[in-house]
Design a protein around this motif. Structure first.
Motif, PDB file in Angstrom:
ATOM      1  N   SER A 199       2.109   3.140  -2.420  1.00  0.00           N
ATOM      2  CA  SER A 199       1.717   4.052  -3.154  1.00  0.00           C
ATOM      3  C   SER A 199       0.346   4.686  -3.291  1.00  0.00           C
ATOM      4  N   CYS A 200      -0.333   4.234  -2.378  1.00  0.00           N
ATOM      5  CA  CYS A 200      -1.733   4.602  -2.030  1.00  0.00           C
ATOM      6  C   CYS A 200      -1.829   5.962  -1.479  1.00  0.00           C
ATOM      7  N   VAL A 207      -6.610   6.210   1.969  1.00  0.00           N
ATOM      8  CA  VAL A 207      -6.948   4.793   1.266  1.00  0.00           C
ATOM      9  C   VAL A 207      -5.870   3.651   1.907  1.00  0.00           C
ATOM     10  N   ARG A 208      -4.650   4.293   2.026  1.00  0.00           N
ATOM     11  CA  ARG A 208      -3.577   3.473   2.675  1.00  0.00           C
ATOM     12  C   ARG A 208      -3.943   3.051   4.098  1.00  0.00           C
ATOM     13  N   THR A 230       0.622  -1.252   0.177  1.00  0.00           N
ATOM     14  CA  THR A 230      -0.060  -0.042  -0.062  1.00  0.00           C
ATOM     15  C   THR A 230       0.919   1.348  -0.009  1.00  0.00           C
TER      16      THR A 230
END
Length: 617
Positions: free
Chosen positions: A552-553, A557-558, A550
């Motif tokens: 790069s989220c 959202v991460r 996660t």
């Protein structure tokens, strides 16, 4: 430990027998020796036992509904409540069967779609016959459409469903299977199904509403019936003597109750005699342990109670079991979670459940200790993270990186698991020797004691030099001499009272079993290391997935993704670890430890003839 018992033999005048039994039941300390043959032939008793079995089954069904809050009450006498409930469940089963049949019949209409039978009848009155057919796709003839006015209605699973319209009385028909509909129309079938579904829902709501009250009433009635069965079993255990004027009865009671029982019997003028149990008697077993060891008695009973003439294994395996559980879980975070949940639930738990929850607290503490020693906390390898506050203690974690160099590259926890296994096996053999001393005398235990000593001496003689620890020559010769002495007892004193050849043959066979069995038993303990390592690694894998996948989220959202992966991943890992942490310690206890401790089992639980506690209605 196993409470000492005394055998009680009674002679009672037949006129006083019934009143005496009532008084004896009020005392509630004598376990009556059961006459199994007469009980099996007693139809009244067997009928009551079958009725109790029905009660237990109904209680189980109601408890499985999971209803906790008390609802309504069905106004049925207690003695008729079971039949009423069985009728309700029987009706549910009937509805389930009827619904299955209706679903099959309604499914027959599905390929044809919705149509009115009345219109079909009106068409027949007008002189036209509407027929229904099915045929495999490859056998359908297009010319039927012109010849019989055939119309394909549906195609399913390689079958064509079609109708023909021909004049009434026309005998010629397509070479296909005539489709026969159920007697009832689809509308009527669906109406019946709707009615049955409503009835089923009503039954479900009704049973849920009365479940809690019914369970209490059934348990109360079960206790009432059980008192009758107890009385019948005692009557079957009695023996009529002296022209049926005197009735004999035998039973068992704890030794600490003898003085009080003597006073009770003397007041009633009953002839009695107390005696010590003999080795061939089946004596009931009553366990008495301290507060810690008592928590493990349910584990003992899962396998079998010890028989009266051997040792109670509970206090001897309890510390090992707790340690095994911690090693199999292997993660301090999981252990903390177990302790916290059990600690909270134990505060409001019923007395029946509190013991299990307190046991869970101890097992959680053991897991926390093991997790802190190995440096695993919710899958985080504490010796590998760069946290400043851990800098001073990282070198003390029991890991391969810290201690593998001292063990020729072996994982220290694997070595620990094997050492613990050897200790428990030797400890079990010591218990086996103690059991032989108790049952037969010291000379019968000499061979077993010699095996324990020789195994320890062999470990010192050859194990220490293998680790680079040199032994003085004189000490080596002393060890060899002691080994030789032990070998003499193993070879020639393993079967006291028998000849030399018999002892020698028995020793050779025993040596073979010891060599093969000891190796297999010791290797079994490696599972403690493997399960703990697997749980820690899998927890670390879920941590890595949560944060690396996660990366790069977006932040929000991460955060949600990390939380979900951690919760689901660790829940799966926790569940797997819990299963292994219960199953494998029990396996090591019931197989390796019990075998080396020569555990026999087969004990019957002490169950005194007493007035049962009647539950509130």
């Amino acid at each position: 430990m196993i409470v000492s018992m005394r055998k009680l033999s009674l002679l009672v005048f037949y006129k006083d027998y019934q009143s005496f039994l009532e008084e004896l039941r009020e005392k509630g300390v004598v376990h009556i020796y059961e006459n199994k043959q007469r009980s099996a032939e007693d139809e009244a008793l067997q009928g009551k036992l079958r009725f109790i079995k029905r009660l237990n089954e109904m209680i189980r069904l109601l408890e499985n509904r999971g209803i906790k809050e008390k609802g309504g009450r069905v106004e049925v006498p207690e003695e008729d409540l079971l039949s009423y409930l069985e009728g309700q469940y029987h009706r549910q089963e009937q509805i389930a069967v009827q619904l299955g049949e209706l679903e099959k019949e309604i499914a027959l209409y599905e390929p044809w779609g919705r149509f009115s039978r009345k219109r079909v009848e009106r068409l027949e009155e007008a002189g036209w016959d509407l027929r229904f057919f099915t045929v495999p796709d490859r056998k359908y003839m297009p010319e039927w459409e012109e010849r019989f006015h055939a119309t394909v209605i549906n195609e399913q699973k390689g079958q064509k469903y079609f109708v023909t319209v021909t004049p009434v009385g026309e005998e010629e028909k397509p070479d296909a299977d005539v489709f026969v509909f159920p007697q009832e129309s689809e509308e009527n079938l669906r109406g019946t199904m709707k009615q049955l579904l409503g009835e089923r829902e009503h039954l479900t709501v009704h049973l849920d509403e009365i479940a809690v009250d019914s369970i209490q009433r059934l348990k109360h009635y079960r206790e009432t019936i059980s008192e009758v069965t107890d009385f019948l079993q005692v009557e079957n255990a009695s023996q009529e003597l002296v022209e049926e004027k005197v009735i004999g009865l035998e039973g068992w009671l704890p030794e600490n109750q003898v003085t009080d029982m003597k006073a009770f019997l003397q007041e009633r003028g009953v002839y009695y005699e107390f005696s010590c149990p003999t080795p061939d008697e089946d004596v009931p077993v009553l366990l008495k342990n301290n507060r810690f060891t008592k928590l493990f008695e349910p584990i003992t009973e899962m396998f079998a109670l010890p028989n009266y003439h051997e040792l109670d294994p509970t206090p001897f395996f309890a510390p090992f079991f707790m340690l095994f559980f911690g090693l199999c879980m292997g993660d301090g975070g999981y252990g903390l979670l177990i302790w916290l949940v059990c600690f909270i639930l134990a505060r409001k738990a019923s007395p029946a459940m509190k013991g299990y929850l307190v046991l869970g607290e101890y097992l959680g503490i053991a897991t926390v200790v093991v997790g802190l020693l190995t440096g695993s906390f919710f899958g985080v390898a504490l010796d590998a993270v760069e946290w400043p506050w851990l800098k001073g203690v990282k070198q003390y974690f029991v890991t391969e990186a810290n201690y593998g160099k001292y063990l020729n590259g072996y994982n220290p926890m694997m070595v620990v698991a094997v050492i613990i296994g050897i200790i428990q096996i030797l400890f079990g053999m010591c218990l086996s020797a103690a059991k032989l001393v108790k049952q037969f005398g010291f000379k019968y235990a000499m061979s077993t004691i010699a095996w324990v000593v020789v195994l320890i001496l062999l470990g010192i003689t050859f194990g220490l030099p293998a680790l680079g620890i040199a032994l003085p020559v004189i000490l080596v010769y002393i060890l060899y001499a002691l080994i030789a002495v032990c070998a003499f007892f193993i070879l020639f004193v393993n079967s006291p009272g028998k000849g030399i050849l018999m002892n020698l043959g028995s020793a050779l066979w025993g040596t073979y079993n010891m060599a093969t069995g000891l190796l297999g038993d010791t290797l079994s303990y490696i599972r403690l290391f493997a399960l703990g390592l697997t749980g820690s690694i899998l927890g670390g894998v879920f941590n890595t997935l949560a944060f690396d996948l996660t990366a790069s989220c977006p932040v929000v959202v991460r955060f949600i993704a990390v939380l979900l992966i951690l919760l689901v991943g660790h829940a799966i890992n926790f569940g797997l670890c819990m299963i292994g942490a219960f199953v494998h310690p029990m396996r090591l206890t019931f197989v390796e430890f019990y075998k080396n401790a020569s555990f026999e089992g087969g004990g019957k639980k002490y169950s005194p003839f007493r007035r049962r506690v009647i539950a509130e209605k």
